[in-house]
Write an enzyme that holds these catalytic residues in place. Structure first.
Site, PDB file in Angstrom:
ATOM      1  CG  ASP A   8     -37.564  47.842 -16.865  1.00 18.62           C
ATOM      2  OD1 ASP A   8     -37.445  48.353 -15.882  1.00 18.62           O
ATOM      3  OD2 ASP A   8     -38.694  48.085 -17.180  1.00 18.62           O
ATOM      4  CB  CYS A  65     -40.106  46.037 -14.847  1.00 20.67           C
ATOM      5  SG  CYS A  65     -41.808  45.425 -14.891  1.00 20.67           S
ATOM      6  CB  THR A  67     -45.845  47.959 -12.610  1.00 18.80           C
ATOM      7  OG1 THR A  67     -45.737  47.019 -13.799  1.00 18.80           O
ATOM      8  CG2 THR A  67     -46.138  49.264 -13.193  1.00 18.80           C
ATOM      9  CG  HIS A  98     -51.140  28.957  -0.069  1.00 24.26           C
ATOM     10  ND1 HIS A  98     -52.278  29.620   0.386  1.00 24.26           N
ATOM     11  CD2 HIS A  98     -50.403  28.565   1.055  1.00 24.26           C
ATOM     12  CE1 HIS A  98     -52.203  29.566   1.871  1.00 24.26           C
ATOM     13  NE2 HIS A  98     -51.288  28.916   2.377  1.00 24.26           N
ATOM     14  CG  HIS A 133     -51.575  24.873  -0.965  1.00 27.08           C
ATOM     15  ND1 HIS A 133     -52.347  25.655  -1.018  1.00 27.08           N
ATOM     16  CD2 HIS A 133     -51.134  24.861   0.546  1.00 27.08           C
ATOM     17  CE1 HIS A 133     -52.752  26.061   0.292  1.00 27.08           C
ATOM     18  NE2 HIS A 133     -52.030  25.634   1.390  1.00 27.08           N
TER      19      HIS A 133
HETATM   20  C1  RB5 Z   1     -40.935  51.052 -18.482  1.00 21.54           C
HETATM   21  O1  RB5 Z   1     -41.570  52.288 -18.692  1.00 21.54           O
HETATM   22  C2  RB5 Z   1     -42.446  50.260 -17.960  1.00 21.54           C
HETATM   23  O2  RB5 Z   1     -43.459  50.023 -18.663  1.00 21.54           O
HETATM   24  C3  RB5 Z   1     -41.845  48.934 -17.394  1.00 21.54           C
HETATM   25  O3  RB5 Z   1     -41.010  48.955 -16.405  1.00 21.54           O
HETATM   26  C4  RB5 Z   1     -42.777  48.040 -16.492  1.00 21.54           C
HETATM   27  O4  RB5 Z   1     -43.467  48.867 -15.591  1.00 21.54           O
HETATM   28  C5  RB5 Z   1     -43.884  47.475 -17.296  1.00 21.54           C
HETATM   29  O5  RB5 Z   1     -44.607  46.612 -17.133  1.00 21.54           O
END
Ligand code: RB5
Length: 153
Positions: A8, A65, A67, A98, A133
């Protein structure tokens, strides 16, 4: 090997660096993410990478993204996908060995570029071990396909 990559708006720079890093090593990279820093819905990129894998357009995928969580949740909704979010190389290696993860995900706001490179290296260089596994991976598939698990209430 052909690898799909999706991201993203938070991860454009990291996507570009990882793409170049892997292309320099000889991998073919297909870009399913955004190249703009304008707000972009991560499920779109996760879905595109996941579909490309199950349709056989690419062998596996990398999803980034903020996180790594949202994009992996979206990818995991596609049947046949095992997307694993990791923040360090050890888990990246183990999730191939695994869980036979076919997508590795991480957060551009969580890991730096050198850790991200280590993560993709460990994951790409590891081999699925099968054996004991496989039964557990099959159980994941059973849950996915039947919304149930034999012998479990
Ligand atoms: C975008 O602000 C953020 O929500 C996205 O990149 C991600 O971390 C969502 O899981």
């Amino acid at each position: 090997m052909k690898i799909g990559i999706g991201n993203d708006h938070t991860a454009v720079e990291m996507k570009n660096e990882i793409k170049k890093y892997l292309e320099d090593k000889g991998y073919e990279i297909v870009n399913y993410g955004t190249d703009s820093t304008a707000s972009f819905d991560y499920p779109v990129a996760g879905y595109k990478v996941a579909k490309a894998i199950v349709n056989g357009e690419v062998d596996c995928g990398i999803c980034i993204c903020g996180t790594g969580i949202g994009i992996s949740l979206a990818a995991n909704k596609v049947k046949g996908i095992r997307a694993a979010v990791v923040s360090e190389p050890y888990s990246a290696r183990l999730t191939k060995m695994h869980n036979n993860a076919n997508i590795i995900a991480f957060g551009a706001r969580v890991v730096g570029i050198e850790v991200a490179k280590n993560i993709v290296d460990e994951w790409l260089n590891a081999e699925y071990e099968g054996g004991r596994h496989q039964r557990r991976v099959d159980m994941i598939t059973e849950i996915e396909e039947t919304q149930s698990l034999k012998g479990v209430e």
